[in-house]
Design a protein around this motif. Structure first.
Motif, PDB file in Angstrom:
ATOM      1  N   PHE A  79       0.806  -1.221   0.000  1.00  0.00           N
ATOM      2  CA  PHE A  79       0.000   0.000   0.000  1.00  0.00           C
ATOM      3  C   PHE A  79       0.842   1.275   0.000  1.00  0.00           C
ATOM      4  O   PHE A  79       0.295   2.377  -0.020  1.00  0.00           O
ATOM      5  CB  PHE A  79      -0.945  -0.001   1.207  1.00  0.00           C
ATOM      6  CG  PHE A  79      -1.996  -1.073   1.123  1.00  0.00           C
ATOM      7  CD1 PHE A  79      -3.247  -0.791   0.619  1.00  0.00           C
ATOM      8  CD2 PHE A  79      -1.712  -2.376   1.523  1.00  0.00           C
ATOM      9  CE1 PHE A  79      -4.222  -1.782   0.520  1.00  0.00           C
ATOM     10  CE2 PHE A  79      -2.681  -3.369   1.433  1.00  0.00           C
ATOM     11  CZ  PHE A  79      -3.933  -3.071   0.926  1.00  0.00           C
ATOM     12  N   THR A 119      -5.405   3.947  -4.164  1.00  0.00           N
ATOM     13  CA  THR A 119      -6.298   2.796  -4.360  1.00  0.00           C
ATOM     14  C   THR A 119      -7.749   3.220  -4.562  1.00  0.00           C
ATOM     15  O   THR A 119      -8.656   2.392  -4.455  1.00  0.00           O
ATOM     16  CB  THR A 119      -6.216   1.863  -3.139  1.00  0.00           C
ATOM     17  OG1 THR A 119      -6.670   2.579  -1.973  1.00  0.00           O
ATOM     18  CG2 THR A 119      -4.798   1.374  -2.912  1.00  0.00           C
ATOM     19  N   LEU A 152      -1.833  -1.932   5.235  1.00  0.00           N
ATOM     20  CA  LEU A 152      -3.265  -1.937   4.963  1.00  0.00           C
ATOM     21  C   LEU A 152      -3.924  -0.662   5.487  1.00  0.00           C
ATOM     22  O   LEU A 152      -4.930  -0.204   4.941  1.00  0.00           O
ATOM     23  CB  LEU A 152      -3.907  -3.171   5.608  1.00  0.00           C
ATOM     24  CG  LEU A 152      -5.420  -3.319   5.510  1.00  0.00           C
ATOM     25  CD1 LEU A 152      -5.862  -3.432   4.061  1.00  0.00           C
ATOM     26  CD2 LEU A 152      -5.901  -4.520   6.325  1.00  0.00           C
ATOM     27  N   ASP A 153      -3.351  -0.072   6.529  1.00  0.00           N
ATOM     28  CA  ASP A 153      -3.928   1.114   7.174  1.00  0.00           C
ATOM     29  C   ASP A 153      -3.514   2.427   6.525  1.00  0.00           C
ATOM     30  O   ASP A 153      -3.690   3.493   7.117  1.00  0.00           O
ATOM     31  CB  ASP A 153      -3.556   1.144   8.652  1.00  0.00           C
ATOM     32  CG  ASP A 153      -2.046   1.249   8.877  1.00  0.00           C
ATOM     33  OD1 ASP A 153      -1.265   0.993   7.934  1.00  0.00           O
ATOM     34  OD2 ASP A 153      -1.639   1.584  10.007  1.00  0.00           O
ATOM     35  N   ASN A 167      -9.052   0.284   0.290  1.00  0.00           N
ATOM     36  CA  ASN A 167      -7.920  -0.601   0.573  1.00  0.00           C
ATOM     37  C   ASN A 167      -8.332  -2.066   0.670  1.00  0.00           C
ATOM     38  O   ASN A 167      -7.591  -2.956   0.248  1.00  0.00           O
ATOM     39  CB  ASN A 167      -7.204  -0.152   1.839  1.00  0.00           C
ATOM     40  CG  ASN A 167      -6.235   0.987   1.574  1.00  0.00           C
ATOM     41  OD1 ASN A 167      -6.261   1.592   0.494  1.00  0.00           O
ATOM     42  ND2 ASN A 167      -5.387   1.301   2.541  1.00  0.00           N
ATOM     43  N   LEU A 168      -9.511  -2.323   1.209  1.00  0.00           N
ATOM     44  CA  LEU A 168      -9.968  -3.711   1.263  1.00  0.00           C
ATOM     45  C   LEU A 168     -10.234  -4.253  -0.141  1.00  0.00           C
ATOM     46  O   LEU A 168      -9.936  -5.424  -0.429  1.00  0.00           O
ATOM     47  CB  LEU A 168     -11.223  -3.823   2.128  1.00  0.00           C
ATOM     48  CG  LEU A 168     -11.028  -3.613   3.625  1.00  0.00           C
ATOM     49  CD1 LEU A 168     -12.370  -3.691   4.352  1.00  0.00           C
ATOM     50  CD2 LEU A 168     -10.053  -4.626   4.225  1.00  0.00           C
ATOM     51  N   ALA A 171      -6.872  -5.007  -1.510  1.00  0.00           N
ATOM     52  CA  ALA A 171      -6.316  -6.176  -0.821  1.00  0.00           C
ATOM     53  C   ALA A 171      -6.922  -7.468  -1.343  1.00  0.00           C
ATOM     54  O   ALA A 171      -6.235  -8.495  -1.426  1.00  0.00           O
ATOM     55  CB  ALA A 171      -6.547  -6.057   0.682  1.00  0.00           C
ATOM     56  N   SER A 175      -4.956 -10.747  -2.474  1.00  0.00           N
ATOM     57  CA  SER A 175      -5.243 -12.039  -1.870  1.00  0.00           C
ATOM     58  C   SER A 175      -5.490 -13.093  -2.951  1.00  0.00           C
ATOM     59  O   SER A 175      -4.976 -14.220  -2.869  1.00  0.00           O
ATOM     60  CB  SER A 175      -6.470 -11.922  -0.961  1.00  0.00           C
ATOM     61  OG  SER A 175      -6.824 -13.167  -0.406  1.00  0.00           O
ATOM     62  N   GLN A 187      -2.411 -10.465   6.872  1.00  0.00           N
ATOM     63  CA  GLN A 187      -2.826  -9.096   7.155  1.00  0.00           C
ATOM     64  C   GLN A 187      -1.754  -8.402   7.980  1.00  0.00           C
ATOM     65  O   GLN A 187      -1.191  -8.965   8.907  1.00  0.00           O
ATOM     66  CB  GLN A 187      -4.139  -9.100   7.935  1.00  0.00           C
ATOM     67  CG  GLN A 187      -4.612  -7.706   8.365  1.00  0.00           C
ATOM     68  CD  GLN A 187      -5.834  -7.756   9.271  1.00  0.00           C
ATOM     69  OE1 GLN A 187      -6.514  -8.782   9.360  1.00  0.00           O
ATOM     70  NE2 GLN A 187      -6.111  -6.668   9.960  1.00  0.00           N
ATOM     71  N   SER A 190      -4.225  -2.343  10.768  1.00  0.00           N
ATOM     72  CA  SER A 190      -5.691  -2.207  10.770  1.00  0.00           C
ATOM     73  C   SER A 190      -6.362  -3.312  11.580  1.00  0.00           C
ATOM     74  O   SER A 190      -7.228  -4.042  11.091  1.00  0.00           O
ATOM     75  CB  SER A 190      -6.252  -2.182   9.342  1.00  0.00           C
ATOM     76  OG  SER A 190      -5.847  -1.028   8.658  1.00  0.00           O
ATOM     77  N   ALA A 197     -11.195  -8.250   7.026  1.00  0.00           N
ATOM     78  CA  ALA A 197      -9.996  -8.608   6.267  1.00  0.00           C
ATOM     79  C   ALA A 197      -9.933 -10.114   6.040  1.00  0.00           C
ATOM     80  O   ALA A 197      -9.522 -10.572   4.967  1.00  0.00           O
ATOM     81  CB  ALA A 197      -8.751  -8.113   6.988  1.00  0.00           C
ATOM     82  N   VAL A 201     -11.823 -10.243   2.442  1.00  0.00           N
ATOM     83  CA  VAL A 201     -10.620 -10.127   1.608  1.00  0.00           C
ATOM     84  C   VAL A 201      -9.981 -11.482   1.362  1.00  0.00           C
ATOM     85  O   VAL A 201      -9.518 -11.778   0.263  1.00  0.00           O
ATOM     86  CB  VAL A 201      -9.609  -9.164   2.243  1.00  0.00           C
ATOM     87  CG1 VAL A 201      -8.283  -9.184   1.503  1.00  0.00           C
ATOM     88  CG2 VAL A 201     -10.177  -7.754   2.284  1.00  0.00           C
TER      89      VAL A 201
END
Length: 274
Positions: A79, A119, A152-153, A167-168, A171, A175, A187, A190, A197, A201
Motif C-alpha cells: 500500500f 487505491t 493496509l492502514d 484498501n480492502l 487487498a 489475496s 494481514q 488495521s 480482512a 478479503v
C-alpha cells in the motif's frame, strides 16, 4: 469467489455430538500451508542473516532469498512505495501515487521516503495489483511459503483521500493473486477491520507489530486464532519483555526485535522470543 475452505474431519473417538473442528479462521484454504504456530520467529526485514539455532519461522523482504531450513514469509509493501523505488514511481507510475490538494505525493509521516499509492479507483487498483502481483509471484518462485502485505492502514494517513473500502477492495485482488500462486497471505495493520480482512478479503493469518504495546492483540487472535505472529520492539515495550511473554493475551508466536531490524553484527541488534 474464494476457494472453498477445507473442513477438518472430526477426530475418532470424540464424544457423540461434540464439534471438535477448529474455528473457520484457523482452517487453511485449500492448497495453502499456513505458517507454523507456535513458532520461533526471526523478523529480518532490515538485514537478512543466518537465523539463530531454534528459529523455525523467518520473515524477509521480497528482494531477499528464503532462509534454508525454516518456514519463510515474504514481506511486500503493498500500500506504499519502497524508498529504493522512489524515482520509478515519480517518473513512470506517478498517476498511481496519491496526491494532496497541491498535486504533491502524499507521504507516510513516519517513513518520509514512502509514498502512499492511490487505491481510490477500480482502474488504479487493477494496475497496482498487477505491479504488486509481480512481487508476490517472485516470492512464490523464490520458495517463500507465505506473503505478508504491509500498510493496509494507509487510508488513516491519507487525509481522507482513501477509505478502508478502497484498501480492502485492493487487498482482495492481492489475496486472489497470492492464492493463485499457492501462498497464504497475511494481514498487516488495521486491527479494527480484522474480521472483514479475513472474511471479505481472504487474509489467512496476521503479522502484527506491537499489538501488545498497543493492547490490540485480541483483535487479531479473535479472528485468526493461533495464526498470529507478533513483533514487539525494544523502544516501546509495555513493561518488560518478560511481562509480555507472561501475558496470556499475547500471541503464541511473539518476538522482540530492535526497531531498525539490524543484523547480529550491529551493536543495536536484539533478538529474543517467548
Amino acid at each position: 469467489m474464494w476457494t472453498v475452505i477445507t473442513l477438518v474431519a472430526l477426530l475418532a473417538g470424540c464424544a457423540e455430538g461434540q464439534d471438535t473442528s477448529p474455528p473457520a479462521s484457523t482452517v487453511p484454504r485449500a492448497g495453502v500451508e499456513l505458517p507454523p504456530s507456535p513458532a520461533v520467529l526471526d523478523y529480518q526485514l532490515g538485514t537478512a542473516y543466518p537465523p539463530p539455532a531454534g528459529v523455525t519461522l523467518v520473515a524477509r523482504d521480497s528482494t531477499a532469498s528464503p532462509a534454508p531450513g525454516a518456514y519463510n514469509v515474504c514481506y511486500v509493501n503493498g500500500f506504499q512505495t519502497q524508498p529504493q523505488d522512489r524515482e520509478l514511481w515519480l517518473d513512470q507510475r506517478r498517476h498511481l501515487v496519491l496526491k494532496d490538494a497541491g498535486g504533491e505525493p502524499v507521504i507516510d509521516p513516519e517513513w518520509p521516503d514512502e509514498f502512499l499509492v492511490d487505491t481510490s479507483s477500480p482502474s488504479n487498483r487493477d494496475e497496482l495489483a498487477r505491479i504488486t502481483g509481480e512481487s508476490i509471484t517472485r516470492c512464490a518462485e523464490r520458495g517463500f511459503g507465505a506473503v505478508e502485505i504491509d500498510n493496509l492502514d494507509s487510508y488513516s494517513r491519507s487525509g481522507d483521500r482513501l477509505t478502508v473500502e478502497h484498501n480492502l477492495a485492493y487487498a482482495a485482488l492481492l489475496s486472489a493473486r497470492a492464492h493463485e500462486r499457492g501462498l497464504p497471505i497475511g494481514q498487516k495493520n488495521s486491527a479494527e477491520v480484522s474480521r472483514r480482512a479475513h472474511d471479505e478479503v481472504g487474509f489467512d493469518f496476521a503479522v502484527t507489530e506491537e499489538c501488545h504495546a498497543f493492547k490490540e492483540c485480541s483483535s487479531y487472535t479473535d479472528v485468526y486464532g493461533e495464526h498470529v505472529m507478533d513483533v514487539e520492539y525494544t523502544d516501546n515495550l509495555r513493561g518488560t519483555f518478560a511481562d509480555v511473554c507472561a501475558d496470556p493475551a499475547r500471541p503464541r508466536t511473539t518476538t522482540l526485535r530492535d526497531r531498525k531490524l539490524v543484523g547480529p553484527d550491529h551493536p543495536d541488534h536484539v533478538f529474543q522470543h517467548c
